[in-house]
Design a protein around this motif. Structure first.
Motif, PDB file in Angstrom:
ATOM      1  N   PHE A  17       4.491   2.352   0.459  1.00 39.36           N
ATOM      2  CA  PHE A  17       5.670   2.813   1.200  1.00 39.36           C
ATOM      3  C   PHE A  17       5.544   4.307   1.469  1.00 39.36           C
ATOM      4  O   PHE A  17       5.001   5.062   0.647  1.00 39.36           O
ATOM      5  N   LEU A  18       6.058   4.708   2.630  1.00 34.13           N
ATOM      6  CA  LEU A  18       6.187   6.125   2.947  1.00 34.13           C
ATOM      7  C   LEU A  18       7.660   6.494   2.895  1.00 34.13           C
ATOM      8  O   LEU A  18       8.484   5.846   3.540  1.00 34.13           O
ATOM      9  N   VAL A  19       7.971   7.512   2.106  1.00 30.24           N
ATOM     10  CA  VAL A  19       9.349   7.994   1.977  1.00 30.24           C
ATOM     11  C   VAL A  19       9.407   9.349   2.682  1.00 30.24           C
ATOM     12  O   VAL A  19       8.868  10.343   2.186  1.00 30.24           O
ATOM     13  N   LYS A  20      10.064   9.374   3.847  1.00 33.19           N
ATOM     14  CA  LYS A  20      10.061  10.561   4.696  1.00 33.19           C
ATOM     15  C   LYS A  20      11.396  11.293   4.602  1.00 33.19           C
ATOM     16  O   LYS A  20      12.448  10.726   4.923  1.00 33.19           O
ATOM     17  N   PRO A  21      11.408  12.542   4.149  1.00 33.77           N
ATOM     18  CA  PRO A  21      12.672  13.284   4.001  1.00 33.77           C
ATOM     19  C   PRO A  21      13.340  13.510   5.351  1.00 33.77           C
ATOM     20  O   PRO A  21      12.685  13.748   6.367  1.00 33.77           O
ATOM     21  N   LYS A  22      14.690  13.473   5.354  1.00 37.37           N
ATOM     22  CA  LYS A  22      15.449  13.635   6.595  1.00 37.37           C
ATOM     23  C   LYS A  22      15.696  15.096   6.945  1.00 37.37           C
ATOM     24  O   LYS A  22      16.012  15.411   8.089  1.00 37.37           O
ATOM     25  N   ASN A  23      15.609  15.996   5.951  1.00 34.85           N
ATOM     26  CA  ASN A  23      15.834  17.418   6.215  1.00 34.85           C
ATOM     27  C   ASN A  23      15.107  18.248   5.161  1.00 34.85           C
ATOM     28  O   ASN A  23      14.457  17.694   4.259  1.00 34.85           O
TER      29      ASN A  23
END
Length: 301
Positions: free
Chosen positions: A205-211
């Motif tokens: 899984f890739l967990v991509k920060p929103k900010n």
């Protein structure tokens, strides 16, 4: 009405204690993390909840009678609850040594902090119910108690991972002995048997920060360990002691702040795991807000 006025302190204390205990019971859950344990862990926390409810309810008559010295016992209660926090921390730290995928110090500190804070919410609930019951009428005390339960529910839970990051399932990729989750390098897997097991049981899984705030939060090692522990607790982990190549991992892409997560669940279900990842708690100790610093704010904002 005269009878109520003459017994208002007693009625207020009873109503306050009842709503304090109800508030604690409402916040007490034995979930997938198996904490607090059943039944003895629950007995401990319910007993502390009763004590906290009694303190909050009794504080109102003491204040109304201007017996300010009696209110100082609240400071003793605060010390006792801090001792409870230390007890929880020590117990969980000992247990964590036996976990295949440990919680980590940050997760343990968060749990200990939560159980201390919930006792203070119980005091608040009992205080409000007792105060309104004594000053106005018993039904106002009940209304205040019900409202306090909603307030406690609001504060009992924090943010979830899905609120600060976008989560995407991606295939695992082997480049010789090198293992990648998407474009993120995870580790070198030397044994062919380990590569076969990872290919069979692994999920990426890739967990991509929103900010930018989420980026710093996700980079925290404690938050990453919490992700691995929660999913391993929910779906199991395909490993045993002494097998470092079969260990769930979360690696950081330093350029984008994206986290590559390697999981080895015993129950391999991409859809369920994605939902569970969205529900992983964001640890209070891991939260960072660099955008709030004055040096990072734009001029005129």
């Amino acid at each position: 009405m005269d009878w109520f006025y003459s017994h208002r302190y007693t009625i207020g204390i009873v109503v306050g204690v009842v709503f304090g205990v109800v508030t604690r019971l409402n916040m007490l859950r034995t979930d997938y993390r198996q904490y607090p344990t059943y039944p003895h862990g629950k007995i401990i926390h319910i007993s502390l909840g009763v004590i906290a409810a009694g303190l909050g309810a009794v504080a109102v008559p003491a204040l109304l009678d201007k017996n300010y010295t009696a209110v100082t016992f609240l400071s003793l209660a605060a010390q006792q609850f801090r001792d409870v926090r230390n007890m929880e921390r020590q117990s969980l730290t000992k247990i964590d040594e036996l976990e295949l995928v440990p919680r980590g110090a940050a997760y343990i500190e968060g749990i200990a902090m939560v159980f201390e804070g919930r006792n203070y919410l119980v005091i608040l609930s009992a205080f409000l119910a007792s105060l309104f019951c004594i000053l106005f009428a018993w039904y106002w005390g009940i209304a205040a108690g019900i409202l306090s339960i909603f307030i406690a529910n609001y504060f009992k839970s924090g943010n979830k991972l899905g609120s600060i990051a976008d989560i995407e399932a991606v295939p695992l990729r082997m480049d010789g002995p090198d293992l990648f989750v998407g474009h993120i390098y995870i580790m070198n897997v030397g044994l062919q048997d380990s590569r076969t097991k990872i290919a069979e049981h692994g999920l990426g899984f890739l967990v991509k920060p929103k900010n930018r705030n989420a980026r710093v939060t996700l980079a925290n090692l404690g938050q990453r360990q919490a992700i691995l522990h929660d999913i391993s607790t929910l779906f199991g982990v395909y490993r045993d002691e002494g097998e470092p190549s079969l260990r769930p991992m979360a690696k950081l892409d330093m350029n984008s702040g994206t986290i590559g997560v390697l999981l080895l669940p015993q129950e391999k279900d991409v859809e369920k795991t994605t939902i569970a990842l969205h529900r992983v708690p964001v640890l209070e100790s891991a939260v960072r807000m660099p955008s709030e610093a004055g040096v990072n704010k734009q001029k005129g904002s």
